[in-house]
Design a protein around this motif. Structure first.
Motif, PDB file in Angstrom:
ATOM      1  N   THR A  86      32.720  13.892  -0.351  1.00  0.00           N
ATOM      2  CA  THR A  86      33.185  14.097   1.020  1.00  0.00           C
ATOM      3  C   THR A  86      34.705  13.999   1.088  1.00  0.00           C
ATOM      4  O   THR A  86      35.365  14.818   1.740  1.00  0.00           O
ATOM      5  CB  THR A  86      32.542  13.068   1.963  1.00  0.00           C
ATOM      6  N   GLN A 142      23.873  22.042   7.327  1.00  0.00           N
ATOM      7  CA  GLN A 142      24.028  20.620   7.086  1.00  0.00           C
ATOM      8  C   GLN A 142      23.334  20.246   5.792  1.00  0.00           C
ATOM      9  O   GLN A 142      22.538  21.013   5.249  1.00  0.00           O
ATOM     10  CB  GLN A 142      23.465  19.801   8.255  1.00  0.00           C
ATOM     11  N   ASP A 200      29.968  11.830   9.590  1.00  0.00           N
ATOM     12  CA  ASP A 200      28.859  12.619  10.120  1.00  0.00           C
ATOM     13  C   ASP A 200      29.033  14.113   9.892  1.00  0.00           C
ATOM     14  O   ASP A 200      28.057  14.843   9.750  1.00  0.00           O
ATOM     15  CB  ASP A 200      28.688  12.353  11.618  1.00  0.00           C
ATOM     16  N   SER A 201      30.282  14.586   9.908  1.00  0.00           N
ATOM     17  CA  SER A 201      30.530  16.021   9.735  1.00  0.00           C
ATOM     18  C   SER A 201      31.822  16.217   8.960  1.00  0.00           C
ATOM     19  O   SER A 201      32.690  15.346   8.945  1.00  0.00           O
ATOM     20  CB  SER A 201      30.622  16.720  11.096  1.00  0.00           C
ATOM     21  N   SER A 218      22.634  12.625   7.675  1.00  0.00           N
ATOM     22  CA  SER A 218      22.771  14.017   7.263  1.00  0.00           C
ATOM     23  C   SER A 218      24.147  14.494   7.735  1.00  0.00           C
ATOM     24  O   SER A 218      24.528  14.268   8.891  1.00  0.00           O
ATOM     25  CB  SER A 218      21.666  14.880   7.880  1.00  0.00           C
ATOM     26  N   GLN A 219      24.905  15.139   6.843  1.00  0.00           N
ATOM     27  CA  GLN A 219      26.249  15.595   7.174  1.00  0.00           C
ATOM     28  C   GLN A 219      26.233  17.052   7.624  1.00  0.00           C
ATOM     29  O   GLN A 219      25.593  17.908   7.014  1.00  0.00           O
ATOM     30  CB  GLN A 219      27.183  15.432   5.969  1.00  0.00           C
ATOM     31  N   ARG A 220      26.967  17.322   8.697  1.00  0.00           N
ATOM     32  CA  ARG A 220      27.044  18.671   9.262  1.00  0.00           C
ATOM     33  C   ARG A 220      28.293  19.378   8.742  1.00  0.00           C
ATOM     34  O   ARG A 220      29.366  18.783   8.669  1.00  0.00           O
ATOM     35  CB  ARG A 220      27.074  18.587  10.780  1.00  0.00           C
ATOM     36  N   PHE A 221      28.184  20.654   8.384  1.00  0.00           N
ATOM     37  CA  PHE A 221      29.321  21.469   7.977  1.00  0.00           C
ATOM     38  C   PHE A 221      29.825  22.249   9.197  1.00  0.00           C
ATOM     39  O   PHE A 221      29.146  23.161   9.679  1.00  0.00           O
ATOM     40  CB  PHE A 221      28.929  22.447   6.863  1.00  0.00           C
ATOM     41  N   ASP A 222      30.987  21.874   9.692  1.00  0.00           N
ATOM     42  CA  ASP A 222      31.563  22.535  10.868  1.00  0.00           C
ATOM     43  C   ASP A 222      32.397  23.731  10.413  1.00  0.00           C
ATOM     44  O   ASP A 222      33.600  23.611  10.137  1.00  0.00           O
ATOM     45  CB  ASP A 222      32.438  21.557  11.664  1.00  0.00           C
TER      46      ASP A 222
END
Length: 483
Positions: A464, A44, A283-284, A52-56
């Motif tokens: 993003t 993230q 968010d992600s 905070s952005q999550r990398f899926d």
């Protein structure tokens, strides 16, 4: 002669056994990196402005990703653009025309043609004096139905049809890529216009503070408590800040005009700016694994279709070297008068077959096949370049999002600290502990920090959007013509 016969027999046997006349059209295998960039991406991003952005990693692309910004106004703009964009409408009509051309070519190449015709004429012909009058005037009536069919013995027509079908697929993927580009451009345009509006407001406040400083310095100079140099420096600072505003306004207006055109509007009908502070960062974000990216990016799928089209053209060029068999037939009525034409005596019919084998065309057919092979090789290399460019695009976008978020985190911390200092200084000025110009200087420091925060926040939002676009579209959106 015997060698020629054996070679021809072998070629015919191979063709009848469904031997391939060209490459399979399967794209070349590409290296699958463990991660996109030179450095592995973290799980993230750092936290910035409370998010905070999550990398899926391994997630599927999101079809309507712009809705994750949680802005109804932004959703409405994207919907309007996808519905009203003249470029998308033109591309859609061009695709529809290509599909109809494919249907026409398949029908004309694989099915027999049947035509009906009629003729009625009055003619004057020269006669032979020894056997009759020197001239003869007569009527001629003919009606016929004609049929013709060319057997696709060696697949020339099928290869041509496969090539055209792959080209239609390529147009389909290009249209999908264009739709995604329009959506991304609308999102980034709307974010950019809102950010520029916020920068203009902040810069206008900085100009007002600098102008107050200049006036205060001029008064102090008149009273003898400030030097002329100090007064002139304050005036120069205010003028320089004011000079930066027209450029910002021009950039803001140009962004709004471009956004209006993307929506299918005239520039004077540009939409109102979004509230920049209300835009929520998703968010992600999905990070499609490299092996899956080949099936989700429309540009890669279009390059794959180009390889298939070029491979089919090699097959068609090869099939042109082999024999062609056609059948034709006609039946009808004819005579020198209507009663004769309609009677049994006026029956007309014909049936025939023709077989042709290219022997000498000045090397044209072989040159065409070599050209088709070179075109196929070029399409393969272009496919490789498209895949590598897609990997690079994702890697750059991931890196930009990580670094811009880190910069935003630091800038936001600086902005918050500067605002606290500005509020404290303003309180001390109200108590009379500091002169008014101290409050202005402290607020100027805060506003400059705020400008950096706006820029980095805008960069995170647009990065993003770029990452969502780089991930491609879910498989199955485009209806391929060859399937």
């Amino acid at each position: 002669m015997m060698k020629v016969w054996k070679a021809t027999t072998a070629s015919l046997a191979c063709a009848l056994a469904a031997c391939s006349f060209g490459p399979s059209g399967k794209p070349p295998a590409m290296p699958q990196p463990e991660h996109y960039g030179a450095l592995a991406q973290p799980a993230q991003t750092v936290e910035a402005q409370g998010a905070s952005q999550r990398f899926d990693v391994g997630a599927k692309p999101v079809p309507e990703w712009w809705k994750l910004y949680r802005s109804d106004a932004l959703n409405a703009l994207v919907d309007e653009g996808l519905r009203n964009s003249p470029n998308l409408a033109a591309a859609d009509k061009s695709l529809a025309a290509a599909r109809e051309q494919l249907k026409a070519q398949v029908g004309s190449s694989l099915l027999p043609s049947i035509d009906a015709g009629g003729q009625a004429s009055r003619q004057r012909g020269l006669g032979v004096p020894e056997f009759g009058p020197p001239t003869a005037v007569y009527n001629l009536f003919v009606g016929q139905i004609q049929a013709q069919y060319t057997f696709d013995l060696f697949g020339a027509a099928r290869y041509e049809n496969a090539s055209l079908a792959a080209q239609v697929d390529q147009q389909s993927f290009q249209l999908d890529a264009a739709r995604r580009a329009v959506a991304a451009n609308i999102v980034t345009g709307a974010i950019g216009a809102a950010a520029l509006h916020a920068q203009i407001d902040t810069t206008e406040r900085l100009v007002a503070l600098a102008s107050d400083d200049a006036r205060d310095a001029e008064r102090r100079y008149a009273l003898g408590s400030a030097s002329r140099s100090e007064a002139l420096n304050a005036e120069e600072s205010a003028a320089s800040l004011a000079a930066s505003l027209p450029g910002l306004r021009a950039q803001w207006l140009a962004t709004r005009h471009a956004l209006a055109v993307l929506l299918g509007r005239t520039p004077d009908q540009a939409p109102d700016d979004l509230d920049f502070a209300s835009l929520a960062v998703p968010d992600s974000v999905p990070v499609v694994v490299p092996s899956e990216l080949l099936a989700t990016r429309p540009d890669i799928q279009a390059a794959d279709a180009a390889v298939k089209a070029a491979a089919a053209q090699v097959g068609a060029a090869t099939a042109q070297l082999f024999p062609s068999l056609s059948l034709s037939a006609s039946m009808g009525k004819g005579g020198f008068s209507w009663p004769t034409a309609l009677s049994g005596a006026g029956a007309l019919w014909s049936i025939g077959a023709s077989l042709s084998q290219p022997i000498f065309h000045g090397g044209a057919l072989l040159a065409q096949r070599r050209a088709a092979l070179d075109t196929y090789d070029a399409a393969v290399e272009q496919y490789k370049q498209t895949v590598l460019a897609a990997f690079q695009n994702v890697a750059n976008t991931l890196a930009s999002l990580e670094q811009d978020t880190a910069a935003l985190s630091s800038s936001d911390a600086a902005s918050r600290a500067s605002r606290g200092s500005s509020d404290d200084t303003a309180g001390r000025v109200r108590l009379g502990a500091l002169p008014p110009r101290a409050a202005r200087a402290s607020e100027q420091q805060y506003r400059n920090a705020q400008l950096n925060t706006i820029r980095f926040a805008s960069a995170r939002l647009t990065d993003t959007a770029s990452l969502f676009q780089a991930m491609g579209s879910p498989a199955g959106i485009v209806q391929a013509a060859s399937r």
